[in-house]
Design a protein around this motif. Sequence first.
Motif, PDB file in Angstrom:
ATOM      1  N   PHE A  25       8.309  -7.736  -1.287  1.00 13.73           N
ATOM      2  CA  PHE A  25       7.268  -7.020  -0.565  1.00 13.73           C
ATOM      3  C   PHE A  25       6.606  -5.971  -1.459  1.00 13.73           C
ATOM      4  CE2 PHE A  25       9.456  -8.502   3.358  1.00 13.73           C
ATOM      5  CZ  PHE A  25       8.349  -9.054   3.988  1.00 13.73           C
ATOM      6  N   GLY A  26       7.387  -5.360  -2.346  1.00 14.30           N
ATOM      7  CA  GLY A  26       6.818  -4.356  -3.239  1.00 14.30           C
ATOM      8  C   GLY A  26       5.735  -4.926  -4.131  1.00 14.30           C
ATOM      9  N   ILE A  27       5.960  -6.121  -4.651  1.00 14.80           N
ATOM     10  CA  ILE A  27       4.949  -6.764  -5.502  1.00 14.80           C
ATOM     11  C   ILE A  27       3.656  -6.993  -4.722  1.00 14.80           C
ATOM     12  CG2 ILE A  27       4.362  -8.914  -6.691  1.00 14.80           C
ATOM     13  CD1 ILE A  27       7.351  -9.078  -7.491  1.00 14.80           C
ATOM     14  N   ARG A  28       3.771  -7.463  -3.490  1.00 13.62           N
ATOM     15  CA  ARG A  28       2.571  -7.725  -2.696  1.00 13.62           C
ATOM     16  C   ARG A  28       1.842  -6.430  -2.351  1.00 13.62           C
ATOM     17  NH1 ARG A  28       3.752 -12.063   1.930  1.00 13.62           N
ATOM     18  NH2 ARG A  28       1.461 -11.959   2.021  1.00 13.62           N
ATOM     19  N   LEU A  29       2.589  -5.362  -2.112  1.00 12.01           N
ATOM     20  CA  LEU A  29       1.948  -4.075  -1.857  1.00 12.01           C
ATOM     21  C   LEU A  29       1.242  -3.555  -3.108  1.00 12.01           C
ATOM     22  CD1 LEU A  29       4.727  -2.348   0.276  1.00 12.01           C
ATOM     23  CD2 LEU A  29       2.483  -3.108   1.084  1.00 12.01           C
ATOM     24  N   MET A  30       1.865  -3.763  -4.275  1.00  9.43           N
ATOM     25  CA  MET A  30       1.235  -3.338  -5.523  1.00  9.43           C
ATOM     26  C   MET A  30      -0.048  -4.119  -5.775  1.00  9.43           C
ATOM     27  SD  MET A  30       2.808  -0.828  -6.988  1.00  9.43           S
ATOM     28  CE  MET A  30       2.196  -0.906  -8.684  1.00  9.43           C
ATOM     29  N   LEU A  31      -0.102  -5.353  -5.308  1.00 11.67           N
ATOM     30  CA  LEU A  31      -1.299  -6.196  -5.474  1.00 11.67           C
ATOM     31  C   LEU A  31      -2.343  -5.917  -4.404  1.00 11.67           C
ATOM     32  CD1 LEU A  31       0.437  -9.608  -6.281  1.00 11.67           C
ATOM     33  CD2 LEU A  31      -0.746  -8.105  -7.889  1.00 11.67           C
ATOM     34  N   ASP A  32      -2.026  -4.991  -3.472  1.00 10.91           N
ATOM     35  CA  ASP A  32      -2.922  -4.711  -2.353  1.00 10.91           C
ATOM     36  C   ASP A  32      -3.265  -5.975  -1.584  1.00 10.91           C
ATOM     37  OD1 ASP A  32      -3.079  -1.926  -2.860  1.00 10.91           O
ATOM     38  OD2 ASP A  32      -4.561  -2.271  -4.424  1.00 10.91           O
ATOM     39  N   ASP A  33      -2.256  -6.814  -1.408  1.00 10.98           N
ATOM     40  CA  ASP A  33      -2.415  -8.050  -0.646  1.00 10.98           C
ATOM     41  C   ASP A  33      -2.832  -7.689   0.782  1.00 10.98           C
ATOM     42  OD1 ASP A  33      -2.051 -10.370   0.876  1.00 10.98           O
ATOM     43  OD2 ASP A  33      -0.339 -11.025  -0.315  1.00 10.98           O
ATOM     44  N   PRO A  34      -3.991  -8.157   1.251  1.00 11.07           N
ATOM     45  CA  PRO A  34      -4.466  -7.783   2.590  1.00 11.07           C
ATOM     46  C   PRO A  34      -3.605  -8.332   3.725  1.00 11.07           C
ATOM     47  CG  PRO A  34      -5.855  -9.509   1.656  1.00 11.07           C
ATOM     48  CD  PRO A  34      -4.937  -9.048   0.551  1.00 11.07           C
ATOM     49  N   LYS A  35      -2.717  -9.263   3.416  1.00  9.94           N
ATOM     50  CA  LYS A  35      -1.891  -9.859   4.469  1.00  9.94           C
ATOM     51  C   LYS A  35      -0.634  -9.048   4.761  1.00  9.94           C
ATOM     52  CE  LYS A  35      -3.321 -14.671   3.740  1.00  9.94           C
ATOM     53  NZ  LYS A  35      -4.320 -14.410   2.685  1.00  9.94           N
ATOM     54  N   ILE A  36      -0.396  -7.974   3.995  1.00  7.97           N
ATOM     55  CA  ILE A  36       0.817  -7.176   4.200  1.00  7.97           C
ATOM     56  C   ILE A  36       0.491  -5.709   3.973  1.00  7.97           C
ATOM     57  CG2 ILE A  36       1.630  -7.283   1.804  1.00  7.97           C
ATOM     58  CD1 ILE A  36       3.880  -7.636   4.879  1.00  7.97           C
ATOM     59  N   ASP A  37       1.064  -4.849   4.802  1.00  9.93           N
ATOM     60  CA  ASP A  37       0.928  -3.415   4.575  1.00  9.93           C
ATOM     61  C   ASP A  37       2.315  -2.789   4.620  1.00  9.93           C
ATOM     62  OD1 ASP A  37       1.657  -3.182   7.260  1.00  9.93           O
ATOM     63  OD2 ASP A  37      -0.381  -2.744   7.942  1.00  9.93           O
ATOM     64  N   LEU A  38       2.392  -1.483   4.344  1.00 12.99           N
ATOM     65  CA  LEU A  38       3.687  -0.811   4.232  1.00 12.99           C
ATOM     66  C   LEU A  38       4.498  -0.924   5.515  1.00 12.99           C
ATOM     67  CD1 LEU A  38       5.747   0.965   2.806  1.00 12.99           C
ATOM     68  CD2 LEU A  38       4.425   2.967   3.544  1.00 12.99           C
ATOM     69  N   ALA A  39       3.864  -0.669   6.660  1.00 11.77           N
ATOM     70  CA  ALA A  39       4.591  -0.714   7.927  1.00 11.77           C
ATOM     71  C   ALA A  39       5.170  -2.100   8.178  1.00 11.77           C
ATOM     72  CB  ALA A  39       3.670  -0.307   9.073  1.00 11.77           C
ATOM     73  N   ALA A  40       4.379  -3.127   7.901  1.00  7.45           N
ATOM     74  CA  ALA A  40       4.849  -4.501   8.108  1.00  7.45           C
ATOM     75  C   ALA A  40       5.984  -4.833   7.149  1.00  7.45           C
ATOM     76  CB  ALA A  40       3.695  -5.479   7.923  1.00  7.45           C
TER      77      ALA A  40
END
Length: 223
Positions: free
Chosen positions: A186-201
């Motif tokens: 999840f950290g990698i996707r957050l670093m990529l600003d993936d629109p399908k995932i946010d911190l709360a999710a």
Amino acid sequence: MERDGPRRAGPAHDDPGSMHVAKAERTAETRERILAAACEVIAEVGFEKIRMRMVAEHAGVSTALLHYHFENRERLFAEAMTHSFGQTGTELERDADTVPASVILARILHNMLPTDPELRQDWRLWQELWVRALRDETAQKLAVDLYDQLHTWLARAIRRGIDAGEFADCDVDEVCTLLLSLSDGFGIRLMLDDPKIDLAAAQAAVWRAVAGTLGVPDTFPEI
């Protein structure tokens, strides 16, 4: 001839012991400044582009002084990673005896994700380490060692909860491995600003994955 008054003690730097302490403190402060600068520069430009001169300028020291403390950039990188790791989450367990174990664990998990600018910088350093670890044995050993320390940190929090009767008895090592893997993903996707995932999710998903095993509600605790 009699003096007008009592003889005053000389300045502290006249005392060899005080001089030694002062020098040690200055050395420690300089290393701290260099390592903080190295973390910022490596996170900004990447290890492959970094030059010792860049770190020296950012730290406000001479290149010669930088080389006195760190013989080469590989050594500086390793020390910077360890420094960054050591600064993360040092205060998270400050009230571990007065708050639920689930809160302590949630704080740790929160800090294992890029949840603020400082942690995003740490994550950039981790990503640099991963890339180097694929080609460099020393970097690989450092990465494995840091993961071992993270594993131990998580395990301590989980065992505290089990001992207190807050968590169900479980395979602690298995839970820690799962949490580390999920946090990385999840950290990698957050670093990529993936629109399908946010911190709360991300936090909610990580917590739900182990809540049943720990015997706690599946809602991420207030931290």
